[in-house]
Design an enzyme around this catalytic site. Structure first.
Site, PDB file in Angstrom:
ATOM      1  N   CYS A  69      30.839  76.324  56.278  1.00  0.00           N
ATOM      2  CA  CYS A  69      29.261  76.914  55.608  1.00  0.00           C
ATOM      3  C   CYS A  69      28.486  75.050  54.798  1.00  0.00           C
ATOM      4  CB  CYS A  69      29.992  77.669  54.186  1.00  0.00           C
ATOM      5  SG  CYS A  69      31.144  76.868  53.244  1.00  0.00           S
ATOM      6  N   ALA A  70      28.340  75.419  53.376  1.00  0.00           N
ATOM      7  CA  ALA A  70      27.456  74.226  54.274  1.00  0.00           C
ATOM      8  C   ALA A  70      28.773  72.714  53.204  1.00  0.00           C
ATOM      9  CB  ALA A  70      26.302  74.308  52.661  1.00  0.00           C
TER      10      ALA A  70
END
Length: 397
Positions: free
Chosen positions: A85-86
């Site tokens: 993810c980020a």
């Protein structure tokens, strides 16, 4: 939803550090990634490769206890899957929900932020000037820099602010004194490290021709004009004015062996001409770039290496792992370099990619007009560089 808001999975989920993931990809291992970011973020910037299978399913699809079968059907159950993810919080949660259902999963530590922290130094083996030349490579954005060292001195070309400490540590490990930090131009895709290095006692250098763009700190640094030289041990770095990508674009000829072209010429393409004056000024800038390439760059001996400030997914590394190539080879492989001026201008204006993310804020920061802290600077430059004129390789056309 913030990364800290995701609950800890009920099952243990292994993590993989970014460097290990890259090693697997570089080794040719088949890698399957589940990217849990939003679709817009995924489409703008993701981890790719010939041996990489990338699947995008946003994290919110996994928040319900009863996950839709159509979502689970997208996740391979016959191989290991790395979730990312980020920042790493959502991916750990998603990996946990999948592990509870019997999937073989791990997750990427610190997500795409961790991926953006990878920075590698590779020796340019075909460099035959005095000293040793390293090419720094940031795979997440395609940013390239160059460290020349000879005797007990060194210089860095196109340093990134995010890796200021890394340059100083590398110089210390090599037993050399970092004398100069030189920028080729006002960058639009990353925050320059020249001023930060100058604050650490390294002599910061920017092109004199870039000052008129509104540089606020010009009197604090050294200005490089066409023909100026900087000595590193027995090696000499010469400033070569090559406007086009920007009006201040200045290349650096490293001991007559490699031309650090900034964003003027890459191993797979030429510069885009629209980041300074926009679409209206792009045709004139393209003609300026044509003149610089023909009269300044291609006038050098054919065996002079070219090393740009970036590489794209379309670029092929040389045998030594660097994104460098002799001028003669580029002339043979890149039709744009043998076109007449009108055809050249038409070509590079015809297929320009989207402009770099946050490029206006990045330019303002690099001009000194916008002050940001280290965290904000890091976030601003996340994503692809998009500084080439084409989304595809122009080499081999």
């Amino acid at each position: 939803m913030n990364a800290d808001d995701f609950p800890t999975p009920d099952v243990d989920v292994e993590s993989v550090d970014p460097e290990s993931l890259k090693d697997r990809i570089d080794a040719g291992e088949d890698v399957t990634l589940l990217d849990a970011r939003m679709q817009s973020d995924y489409e703008e910037w993701r981890i790719d490769g010939e041996n990489v299978t990338s699947i995008n399913v946003p994290y919110f699809e996994f928040l319900d206890d009863d996950i839709d079968d159509a979502v689970l059907d997208q996740i391979p159950d016959d191989r290991e899957v790395t979730v990312l993810c980020a920042k790493g919080g959502a991916s750990e949660y998603v990996a946990g929900t999948l592990a509870e259902r019997g999937y073989d999963v791990d997750h990427l530590e610190e997500g795409m932020n961790g991926w953006a922290s990878i920075y590698e130094a590779v020796e340019v083996e075909r460099y035959d000037g005095a000293g040793t030349l390293l090419q720094y490579q940031r795979p997440s954005s395609g940013c390239l820099g160059y460290l020349l060292y000879d005797d007990d001195e060194a210089a860095i070309i196109d340093p990134l602010r995010a890796f200021t400490d890394r340059y100083l540590e590398d110089a210390d490990d090599l037993g050399v004194d970092l004398q100069y930090a030189l920028d080729t131009h006002i960058h639009a895709d990353h925050i320059s490290g020249v001023r930060d290095l100058d604050a650490e006692g390294v002599e910061g250098v920017i092109p004199e021709a870039a000052v008129d763009r509104g540089v606020t700190y010009a009197d604090e640094l050294t200005m490089a004009e066409d023909g100026d030289t900087f000595d590193i041990g027995d090696a000499t770095i010469e400033a070569v004015y090559t406007p086009g990508h920007t009006t201040g674009m200045t290349s650096y000829l490293v001991d007559d062996s490699l031309l650090a072209t900034g964003d003027g010429l890459f191993v797979e393409s030429v510069a885009r001409p629209d980041l300074e004056e926009g679409d209206e000024g792009a045709p004139d800038a393209a003609r300026m770039l044509y003149e610089s390439l023909q009269e300044r760059v291609l006038a050098l001996p054919d065996d002079t290496l070219v090393g740009g400030a970036h590489f794209s997914d379309a670029a092929e590394p040389a045998a030594d792992g660097t994104y460098t190539a002799p001028i003669g080879e580029l002339v043979e492989e890149m039709g744009a370099l043998t076109m007449d001026e009108d055809a050249f201008v038409d070509l590079i204006l015809s297929d320009m990619p989207p402009r770099p993310a946050n490029y206006e804020d990045i330019i303002a920061t690099n001009l000194g007009q916008n002050a940001v802290d280290d965290e904000k600077a890091f976030i601003l430059e996340l994503g692809p560089n998009n500084c080439a004129a084409s989304q595809n390789s122009l080499a081999g056309d």
